[in-house]
Design a protein around this motif. Structure first.
Motif, mmCIF file in Angstrom:
data_model
loop_
_atom_site.group_PDB
_atom_site.id
_atom_site.type_symbol
_atom_site.label_atom_id
_atom_site.label_comp_id
_atom_site.label_asym_id
_atom_site.label_seq_id
_atom_site.Cartn_x
_atom_site.Cartn_y
_atom_site.Cartn_z
ATOM 1 N N ASN A 116 -31.791 -1.242 46.821
ATOM 2 C CA ASN A 116 -32.530 -0.600 45.981
ATOM 3 C C ASN A 116 -31.902 0.763 45.595
ATOM 4 O OD1 ASN A 116 -34.903 -2.324 45.802
ATOM 5 N ND2 ASN A 116 -35.364 -1.782 47.859
ATOM 6 N N GLN A 117 -31.135 1.395 46.294
ATOM 7 C CA GLN A 117 -30.255 2.584 45.864
ATOM 8 C C GLN A 117 -29.456 1.936 44.722
ATOM 9 O OE1 GLN A 117 -30.871 5.549 46.805
ATOM 10 N NE2 GLN A 117 -29.565 6.069 45.218
ATOM 11 N N LYS A 118 -29.000 0.832 44.543
ATOM 12 C CA LYS A 118 -27.919 0.392 43.431
ATOM 13 C C LYS A 118 -28.795 0.371 42.365
ATOM 14 C CE LYS A 118 -23.941 -0.602 45.381
ATOM 15 N NZ LYS A 118 -22.682 -0.348 45.101
ATOM 16 N N LEU A 119 -30.105 -0.473 42.624
ATOM 17 C CA LEU A 119 -31.269 -0.459 41.381
ATOM 18 C C LEU A 119 -31.450 0.806 40.829
ATOM 19 C CD1 LEU A 119 -33.590 -3.368 42.306
ATOM 20 C CD2 LEU A 119 -31.965 -3.340 40.482
ATOM 21 N N LYS A 120 -31.710 1.890 41.683
ATOM 22 C CA LYS A 120 -32.308 3.390 41.299
ATOM 23 C C LYS A 120 -30.992 3.877 40.255
ATOM 24 C CE LYS A 120 -33.013 7.987 42.632
ATOM 25 N NZ LYS A 120 -33.972 8.146 41.588
ATOM 26 N N THR A 121 -29.912 3.645 40.818
ATOM 27 C CA THR A 121 -28.705 4.164 39.851
ATOM 28 C C THR A 121 -28.548 3.391 38.535
ATOM 29 O OG1 THR A 121 -27.444 4.265 41.824
ATOM 30 C CG2 THR A 121 -26.076 3.901 39.745
ATOM 31 N N LEU A 122 -28.720 1.954 38.540
ATOM 32 C CA LEU A 122 -29.070 1.242 37.220
ATOM 33 C C LEU A 122 -30.244 1.933 36.561
ATOM 34 C CD1 LEU A 122 -28.218 -2.190 38.169
ATOM 35 C CD2 LEU A 122 -26.791 -0.786 37.111
ATOM 36 N N ARG A 149 -46.574 1.085 46.783
ATOM 37 C CA ARG A 149 -46.413 2.418 46.200
ATOM 38 C C ARG A 149 -45.852 3.306 47.016
ATOM 39 N NH1 ARG A 149 -51.716 0.782 44.716
ATOM 40 N NH2 ARG A 149 -52.829 2.088 46.442
ATOM 41 N N GLU A 150 -46.171 3.375 48.085
ATOM 42 C CA GLU A 150 -45.556 4.599 48.991
ATOM 43 C C GLU A 150 -43.909 4.241 48.964
ATOM 44 O OE1 GLU A 150 -47.408 4.220 52.943
ATOM 45 O OE2 GLU A 150 -49.185 4.937 52.128
ATOM 46 N N TYR A 151 -43.439 2.979 49.179
ATOM 47 C CA TYR A 151 -41.964 2.677 49.125
ATOM 48 C C TYR A 151 -41.367 2.928 47.706
ATOM 49 C CZ TYR A 151 -38.007 -0.248 50.073
ATOM 50 O OH TYR A 151 -36.665 -0.559 50.139
ATOM 51 N N ALA A 152 -42.068 2.664 46.747
ATOM 52 C CA ALA A 152 -41.470 2.775 45.501
ATOM 53 C C ALA A 152 -41.121 4.422 45.195
ATOM 54 C CB ALA A 152 -42.344 2.368 44.345
ATOM 55 N N ALA A 153 -42.100 5.270 45.811
ATOM 56 C CA ALA A 153 -42.054 6.668 45.583
ATOM 57 C C ALA A 153 -40.711 7.118 46.383
ATOM 58 C CB ALA A 153 -43.364 7.338 46.313
ATOM 59 N N ARG A 154 -40.203 6.545 47.379
ATOM 60 C CA ARG A 154 -39.022 6.991 48.040
ATOM 61 C C ARG A 154 -37.936 6.888 47.184
ATOM 62 N NH1 ARG A 154 -38.849 3.136 53.012
ATOM 63 N NH2 ARG A 154 -36.549 3.659 52.818
ATOM 64 N N PHE A 155 -38.091 6.176 45.927
ATOM 65 C CA PHE A 155 -36.969 6.039 45.007
ATOM 66 C C PHE A 155 -37.141 6.626 43.739
ATOM 67 C CE2 PHE A 155 -36.325 2.601 48.107
ATOM 68 C CZ PHE A 155 -34.770 2.805 48.438
ATOM 69 N N ASN A 156 -38.306 7.408 43.676
ATOM 70 C CA ASN A 156 -38.789 7.890 42.375
ATOM 71 C C ASN A 156 -39.008 6.949 41.224
ATOM 72 O OD1 ASN A 156 -39.860 10.003 40.977
ATOM 73 N ND2 ASN A 156 -37.758 10.762 40.288
ATOM 74 N N ALA A 157 -39.274 5.720 41.399
ATOM 75 C CA ALA A 157 -38.981 4.656 40.449
ATOM 76 C C ALA A 157 -40.334 4.828 39.721
ATOM 77 C CB ALA A 157 -39.491 3.502 41.278
ATOM 78 N N ASP A 158 -39.757 4.780 38.367
ATOM 79 C CA ASP A 158 -40.678 4.850 37.100
ATOM 80 C C ASP A 158 -41.683 3.593 36.881
ATOM 81 O OD1 ASP A 158 -41.204 4.185 34.393
ATOM 82 O OD2 ASP A 158 -40.547 6.196 33.945
ATOM 83 N N ALA A 159 -42.825 3.922 37.145
ATOM 84 C CA ALA A 159 -43.793 2.759 37.007
ATOM 85 C C ALA A 159 -43.716 1.899 35.801
ATOM 86 C CB ALA A 159 -45.347 3.359 37.246
ATOM 87 N N ASP A 160 -43.239 2.463 34.772
ATOM 88 C CA ASP A 160 -43.234 1.392 33.579
ATOM 89 C C ASP A 160 -41.847 0.788 33.532
ATOM 90 O OD1 ASP A 160 -45.627 2.401 32.538
ATOM 91 O OD2 ASP A 160 -44.839 4.064 31.649
#
Length: 225
Positions: A116-122, A149-160
């Motif tokens: 998921n860190q790789k995905l965050k970079t992308l 929701r809690e997990y996604a927040a760790r990666f600051n994942a944009d909801a859209d």
């Protein structure tokens, strides 16, 4: 008496021949000889290692989907899952823009955070450029929308842009196998990102631990957007 003498001579000859044979026998080697080739991780002074960079032995071949000329009866061709927001996401809703599919679970201690860190970079690199990311849980009993929701927040994942999806495990296994050609089970998934084009067709499977494959994934994304 003559017979006894002959036996004694035979015994003496046997002992002598035994000593001679033992002295001529080559002892088993206890280590490599001077001409033997030994493979180690050490490099002799002044020599270059056989491989100086791990990317030299990396697998940079991209896997492509198996061609299907006609639909196979019984296989899923569409899907719908629950996003961390609680809303339903349908495959039909995703058409019109490319997206990347990955499988994970929130309690995975090592591989999933790296993935998921790789995905965050992308996601950060292509934010606002018309590509989505789908992270589908393979432990949906644990990974409720609230947990996601809690997990996604760790990666600051944009909801859209970066969707975290859950549903029934058996249904997710069918989605993975029938649609995205990936074997998954509870707590098990591959280390591949599935790139899907804007028409909903799989372009290729990219192994995220392989740097060269990630380079090719970015190239393919650039071409699509």
């Amino acid at each position: 008496m003559k017979t006894a003498g002959n036996i004694a001579i035979i015994l003496v000859l046997g002992i002598v021949l035994g000593f001679i044979g033992r002295s001529m026998r080559t002892p088993a080697p206890s280590g490599p000889g001077p001409d033997d080739i030994v493979h180690t991780n050490e490099v002799a002074p002044g020599e270059e290692p056989l491989v100086t960079d791990s990317t030299e032995i990396a697998n940079d071949d991209i896997a492509r989907p198996a061609p299907q000329t006609t639909p196979i009866p019984g296989l899923l061709t569409e899907f719908e899952l629950t996003e961390r927001s609680g809303e339903t996401v349908r495959s039909e809703d995703l058409k019109g823009q490319p997206y990347i599919v990955s499988f994970f679970f929130t309690t995975c201690p090592s591989i999933c955070p790296q993935q998921n860190q790789k995905l965050k970079t992308l996601a950060d690199k292509y934010k606002g450029k018309g590509i989505k990311f789908l992270a589908i849980s393979v432990d949906p009993e644990t990974d409720t929308p609230e947990v996601l929701r809690e997990y996604a927040a760790r990666f600051n994942a944009d909801a859209d842009q970066w969707l975290f999806l859950t549903g029934d495990l058996l249904y997710i296994r069918r989605i993975a196998g029938d649609i995205f050609q990936q074997p998954v089970n509870k707590g098990f998934h591959t280390e591949r990102f599935v790139l899907v084009d804007a028409e909903g067709n799989i372009e290729g499977f990219y192994s995220w631990p392989e740097p060269k494959q990630m380079e090719k994934l970015e190239q393919a994304i650039e071409e699509m957007i």
